[in-house]
Each structure stands twice: as structure tokens, then as C-alpha cells.
Design a protein around this motif. Structure first.
Motif, PDB file in Angstrom:
ATOM      1  N   TRP A 209      21.777 -15.339 -28.551  1.00 36.34           N
ATOM      2  CA  TRP A 209      20.959 -14.358 -29.231  1.00 36.34           C
ATOM      3  C   TRP A 209      21.692 -13.030 -29.162  1.00 36.34           C
ATOM      4  CZ3 TRP A 209      18.703  -9.790 -27.770  1.00 36.34           C
ATOM      5  CH2 TRP A 209      17.647  -9.332 -28.550  1.00 36.34           C
ATOM      6  N   SER A 210      21.689 -12.272 -30.229  1.00 35.79           N
ATOM      7  CA  SER A 210      22.367 -10.979 -30.215  1.00 35.79           C
ATOM      8  C   SER A 210      21.369  -9.860 -30.448  1.00 35.79           C
ATOM      9  CB  SER A 210      23.451 -10.939 -31.292  1.00 35.79           C
ATOM     10  OG  SER A 210      24.131  -9.701 -31.249  1.00 35.79           O
ATOM     11  N   GLY A 211      21.469  -8.828 -29.633  1.00 33.96           N
ATOM     12  CA  GLY A 211      20.567  -7.690 -29.740  1.00 33.96           C
ATOM     13  C   GLY A 211      20.902  -6.764 -30.892  1.00 33.96           C
ATOM     14  N   VAL A 212      22.155  -6.760 -31.330  1.00 33.93           N
ATOM     15  CA  VAL A 212      22.601  -5.904 -32.430  1.00 33.93           C
ATOM     16  C   VAL A 212      23.545  -6.699 -33.321  1.00 33.93           C
ATOM     17  CG1 VAL A 212      22.360  -3.705 -31.216  1.00 33.93           C
ATOM     18  CG2 VAL A 212      24.479  -4.989 -31.025  1.00 33.93           C
TER      19      VAL A 212
ATOM     20  N   TYR B 232      33.185  -4.620 -34.743  1.00 29.51           N
ATOM     21  CA  TYR B 232      34.600  -4.746 -34.417  1.00 29.51           C
ATOM     22  C   TYR B 232      34.916  -3.874 -33.207  1.00 29.51           C
ATOM     23  CZ  TYR B 232      39.620  -4.117 -34.588  1.00 29.51           C
ATOM     24  OH  TYR B 232      40.944  -4.063 -34.247  1.00 29.51           O
ATOM     25  N   ALA B 233      35.618  -4.442 -32.235  1.00 28.70           N
ATOM     26  CA  ALA B 233      36.058  -3.685 -31.058  1.00 28.70           C
ATOM     27  C   ALA B 233      37.226  -4.425 -30.409  1.00 28.70           C
ATOM     28  CB  ALA B 233      34.925  -3.538 -30.056  1.00 28.70           C
ATOM     29  N   ALA B 234      38.280  -3.700 -30.094  1.00 30.38           N
ATOM     30  CA  ALA B 234      39.420  -4.243 -29.346  1.00 30.38           C
ATOM     31  C   ALA B 234      39.965  -5.536 -29.957  1.00 30.38           C
ATOM     32  CB  ALA B 234      39.046  -4.458 -27.887  1.00 30.38           C
ATOM     33  N   LYS B 235      40.230  -5.508 -31.256  1.00 28.76           N
ATOM     34  CA  LYS B 235      40.809  -6.640 -31.989  1.00 28.76           C
ATOM     35  C   LYS B 235      39.944  -7.888 -31.955  1.00 28.76           C
ATOM     36  CE  LYS B 235      45.469  -5.012 -31.250  1.00 28.76           C
ATOM     37  NZ  LYS B 235      46.780  -5.275 -30.725  1.00 28.76           N
ATOM     38  N   SER B 236      38.630  -7.724 -31.872  1.00 34.51           N
ATOM     39  CA  SER B 236      37.727  -8.872 -31.824  1.00 34.51           C
ATOM     40  C   SER B 236      36.350  -8.484 -32.345  1.00 34.51           C
ATOM     41  CB  SER B 236      37.619  -9.385 -30.383  1.00 34.51           C
ATOM     42  OG  SER B 236      37.059  -8.399 -29.551  1.00 34.51           O
ATOM     43  N   LEU B 237      35.490  -9.487 -32.463  1.00 34.91           N
ATOM     44  CA  LEU B 237      34.088  -9.249 -32.763  1.00 34.91           C
ATOM     45  C   LEU B 237      33.377  -8.990 -31.439  1.00 34.91           C
ATOM     46  CD1 LEU B 237      33.242 -12.094 -35.293  1.00 34.91           C
ATOM     47  CD2 LEU B 237      33.334  -9.657 -35.765  1.00 34.91           C
ATOM     48  N   ALA B 238      32.540  -7.979 -31.390  1.00 36.08           N
ATOM     49  CA  ALA B 238      31.762  -7.697 -30.187  1.00 36.08           C
ATOM     50  C   ALA B 238      30.313  -8.071 -30.463  1.00 36.08           C
ATOM     51  CB  ALA B 238      31.863  -6.224 -29.823  1.00 36.08           C
ATOM     52  N   VAL B 239      29.726  -8.839 -29.560  1.00 38.71           N
ATOM     53  CA  VAL B 239      28.347  -9.290 -29.679  1.00 38.71           C
ATOM     54  C   VAL B 239      27.635  -8.965 -28.371  1.00 38.71           C
ATOM     55  CG1 VAL B 239      26.837 -11.264 -30.064  1.00 38.71           C
ATOM     56  CG2 VAL B 239      29.043 -11.167 -31.204  1.00 38.71           C
ATOM     57  N   ALA B 240      26.509  -8.273 -28.447  1.00 39.62           N
ATOM     58  CA  ALA B 240      25.726  -7.962 -27.250  1.00 39.62           C
ATOM     59  C   ALA B 240      24.589  -8.965 -27.159  1.00 39.62           C
ATOM     60  CB  ALA B 240      25.182  -6.543 -27.321  1.00 39.62           C
ATOM     61  N   ASP B 241      24.609  -9.802 -26.117  1.00 44.54           N
ATOM     62  CA  ASP B 241      23.562 -10.821 -25.974  1.00 44.54           C
ATOM     63  C   ASP B 241      22.604 -10.450 -24.841  1.00 44.54           C
ATOM     64  OD1 ASP B 241      24.775 -11.606 -23.589  1.00 44.54           O
ATOM     65  OD2 ASP B 241      25.561 -13.467 -24.382  1.00 44.54           O
TER      66      ASP B 241
ATOM     67  N   LEU C 113      27.874   1.316 -28.226  1.00 46.54           N
ATOM     68  CA  LEU C 113      26.709   0.456 -28.062  1.00 46.54           C
ATOM     69  C   LEU C 113      25.858   1.065 -26.954  1.00 46.54           C
ATOM     70  CD1 LEU C 113      25.091  -2.202 -28.424  1.00 46.54           C
ATOM     71  CD2 LEU C 113      26.518  -3.144 -26.625  1.00 46.54           C
ATOM     72  N   TYR C 114      24.582   1.234 -27.229  1.00 48.19           N
ATOM     73  CA  TYR C 114      23.659   1.753 -26.233  1.00 48.19           C
ATOM     74  C   TYR C 114      22.721   0.623 -25.826  1.00 48.19           C
ATOM     75  CZ  TYR C 114      25.390   6.203 -27.886  1.00 48.19           C
ATOM     76  OH  TYR C 114      26.202   7.240 -28.244  1.00 48.19           O
ATOM     77  N   PHE C 115      22.510   0.495 -24.522  1.00 41.12           N
ATOM     78  CA  PHE C 115      21.666  -0.568 -23.986  1.00 41.12           C
ATOM     79  C   PHE C 115      20.781   0.006 -22.887  1.00 41.12           C
ATOM     80  CE2 PHE C 115      21.004  -3.667 -20.551  1.00 41.12           C
ATOM     81  CZ  PHE C 115      20.249  -4.600 -21.238  1.00 41.12           C
ATOM     82  N   SER C 116      19.498  -0.319 -22.941  1.00 43.76           N
ATOM     83  CA  SER C 116      18.567   0.038 -21.886  1.00 43.76           C
ATOM     84  C   SER C 116      17.799  -1.233 -21.528  1.00 43.76           C
ATOM     85  CB  SER C 116      17.611   1.123 -22.358  1.00 43.76           C
ATOM     86  OG  SER C 116      16.686   1.420 -21.331  1.00 43.76           O
ATOM     87  N   PRO C 117      17.811  -1.628 -20.255  1.00 45.85           N
ATOM     88  CA  PRO C 117      17.189  -2.900 -19.882  1.00 45.85           C
ATOM     89  C   PRO C 117      15.669  -2.898 -20.017  1.00 45.85           C
ATOM     90  CG  PRO C 117      17.846  -1.686 -17.935  1.00 45.85           C
ATOM     91  CD  PRO C 117      18.358  -0.922 -19.116  1.00 45.85           C
ATOM     92  N   ASN C 118      15.139  -4.110 -19.989  1.00 42.87           N
ATOM     93  CA  ASN C 118      13.702  -4.337 -20.002  1.00 42.87           C
ATOM     94  C   ASN C 118      13.153  -3.901 -18.647  1.00 42.87           C
ATOM     95  OD1 ASN C 118      11.136  -5.327 -20.085  1.00 42.87           O
ATOM     96  ND2 ASN C 118      11.725  -7.458 -20.063  1.00 42.87           N
ATOM     97  N   ILE C 119      12.350  -2.849 -18.642  1.00 43.61           N
ATOM     98  CA  ILE C 119      11.746  -2.375 -17.395  1.00 43.61           C
ATOM     99  C   ILE C 119      10.247  -2.512 -17.555  1.00 43.61           C
ATOM    100  CG2 ILE C 119      11.417  -0.395 -15.875  1.00 43.61           C
ATOM    101  CD1 ILE C 119      14.155   0.621 -16.911  1.00 43.61           C
TER     102      ILE C 119
ATOM    103  N   LYS D 185      29.343  -7.769 -18.203  1.00 41.87           N
ATOM    104  CA  LYS D 185      27.940  -7.940 -17.859  1.00 41.87           C
ATOM    105  C   LYS D 185      27.156  -6.649 -18.099  1.00 41.87           C
ATOM    106  CE  LYS D 185      24.919  -9.617 -14.222  1.00 41.87           C
ATOM    107  NZ  LYS D 185      23.957  -9.994 -15.184  1.00 41.87           N
ATOM    108  N   LEU D 186      25.962  -6.804 -18.702  1.00 44.01           N
ATOM    109  CA  LEU D 186      25.040  -5.691 -18.856  1.00 44.01           C
ATOM    110  C   LEU D 186      24.204  -5.581 -17.591  1.00 44.01           C
ATOM    111  CD1 LEU D 186      23.786  -6.362 -22.492  1.00 44.01           C
ATOM    112  CD2 LEU D 186      25.371  -4.579 -21.765  1.00 44.01           C
ATOM    113  N   HIS D 187      23.888  -4.375 -17.183  1.00 44.10           N
ATOM    114  CA  HIS D 187      23.057  -4.177 -15.987  1.00 44.10           C
ATOM    115  C   HIS D 187      21.594  -4.214 -16.402  1.00 44.10           C
ATOM    116  CE1 HIS D 187      26.564  -3.318 -13.625  1.00 44.10           C
ATOM    117  NE2 HIS D 187      26.975  -2.499 -14.583  1.00 44.10           N
ATOM    118  N   GLY D 188      20.860  -5.175 -15.906  1.00 40.75           N
ATOM    119  CA  GLY D 188      19.459  -5.319 -16.249  1.00 40.75           C
ATOM    120  C   GLY D 188      19.244  -6.485 -17.204  1.00 40.75           C
ATOM    121  N   THR D 189      17.990  -6.673 -17.565  1.00 41.04           N
ATOM    122  CA  THR D 189      17.604  -7.782 -18.424  1.00 41.04           C
ATOM    123  C   THR D 189      17.546  -7.334 -19.871  1.00 41.04           C
ATOM    124  OG1 THR D 189      16.258  -8.627 -16.630  1.00 41.04           O
ATOM    125  CG2 THR D 189      15.817  -9.514 -18.806  1.00 41.04           C
ATOM    126  N   GLY D 190      18.121  -8.148 -20.733  1.00 38.70           N
ATOM    127  CA  GLY D 190      18.100  -7.828 -22.159  1.00 38.70           C
ATOM    128  C   GLY D 190      16.923  -8.462 -22.855  1.00 38.70           C
ATOM    129  N   VAL D 191      17.102  -8.959 -24.027  1.00 38.70           N
ATOM    130  CA  VAL D 191      16.190  -9.639 -24.937  1.00 38.70           C
ATOM    131  C   VAL D 191      15.284  -8.642 -25.663  1.00 38.70           C
ATOM    132  CG1 VAL D 191      14.156 -10.412 -23.598  1.00 38.70           C
ATOM    133  CG2 VAL D 191      15.192 -11.923 -25.255  1.00 38.70           C
TER     134      VAL D 191
END
Length: 167
Positions: A107-110, A114-123, A160-166, A142-148
Motif C-alpha cells: 500500500w502506498s501513502g502517496v 522519482y528519487a535517486a535514480k529510482s521510483l520512491a514509494v512510501a508504504d 516527502l512529509y510523514f506524520s505517524p498515526n497517533i 524505515k519510517l518512525h511510527g505507524t503509517g496507513v
């Protein structure tokens, strides 16, 4: 029946459009058509159709969005984000030949970027860098915290900005 663009991208030399091919009116699957136009001549350079029939009658329930991501120096990656993964096809820009296609099983959050000669996917747990010509993961952070769903994923320019599920 009109077809709305699901994704659009323009460079100095090409204009790319991805849209759902006309299909089932009962909510069934519709393939994704990708068109590349030469901006100087306004002529069609190539087209590709991505088969999305695997989703079948669950198409509308699982559909989360489509994307076009240029991967320098010569690929355009197109695809669809589903509830259960990211379907991708990376196409050689010069002739419209598929270099790689497959489903990244997370599952991808966003939208992929493109980043660093590749596709970047945040799961759910990490940012993954995927080789766009083989589908092989090359880096994992690794992301710090729980995603989804209850987490915040956002993109702005090259960040990319990420804030965990709190709770």
C-alpha cells in the motif's frame, strides 16, 4: 462517453496523458491508456495500454489514483495505486516500449515519485526505492511510527512529509 485524465505530465519535448479506456459501465475494470505527444509537432509519439483487469468488479473499491513519473534519462513510469499495491509499467520514452511492468505489493501513502535514480514509494513502514527497469528494491528507509490511513503522507516538490498515526 468522456474520459477524464487520471494523470498528466509535460516536459520540454513531450506531453503525457494517462486515462481510463472506455469500458464497463457497471463499475468494472478499465485499462489505463498512456499517450505521449511530441510537443513540437503535436503528433502522437506512442501509446501503451496497461491491463487493469485483475481488479475486476472490485475496481472502484480498490482504485486510489494513477500516476506518471519521469525517470531520467529515458523512462516514463505510469501506473495505478490500488488498495493492495501499486501496479506500474515503465516505458522507454524514445519508442514507447515497455522496459518493466509489475505490481509492487505494498500500500502506498502517496503517489510514487522519482528519487535517486529510482521510483520512491512510501508504504506503511518505510520509504522504498525501486529500480524502474526491474522492479527490484534497491533501498529501504524505515519510517518512525505507524503509517496507513490515519497517518499523514504529503509531497511537496522533492520532499516527502510523514506524520505517524497517533491515537
Amino acid at each position: 462517453m468522456a474520459c477524464d485524465a487520471e494523470a498528466y505530465h509535460q516536459t520540454d519535448t513531450r506531453r503525457y496523458v494517462a486515462y481510463a479506456a472506455p469500458g464497463s459501465m457497471d463499475g468494472g475494470s478499465r485499462d489505463l491508456r498512456v499517450l505521449a505527444y511530441d510537443t513540437a509537432t503535436a503528433q502522437l509519439a506512442w501509446s501503451q495500454t496497461l491491463d487493469r483487469s485483475e481488479q475486476g468488479t472490485n475496481f472502484l473499491a480498490n482504485f486510489r489514483g494513477s500516476f506518471l513519473v519521469p525517470v531520467p534519462p529515458h523512462l516514463m513510469c505510469a501506473g495505478t495505486m490500488w488498495e493492495g499495491g501499486v501496479q506500474t509499467s515503465c516505458i522507454r520514452e524514445a519508442k514507447g516500449e515497455v522496459a518493466w511492468e509489475g505490481k509492487m505489493p505494498y500500500w502506498s501513502g502517496v503517489l510514487p515519485a522519482y528519487a535517486a535514480k529510482s521510483l520512491a514509494v512510501a508504504d506503511l513502514t518505510a520509504i522504498r526505492h525501486i529500480y524502474p527497469f526491474s522492479g527490484v528494491e534497491r533501498r529501504y528507509k524505515k519510517l518512525h511510527g505507524t503509517g496507513v490511513r490515519r497517518a499523514l503522507y504529503a509531497q511537496a516538490d522533492d520532499r516527502l512529509y510523514f506524520s505517524p498515526n497517533i491515537e
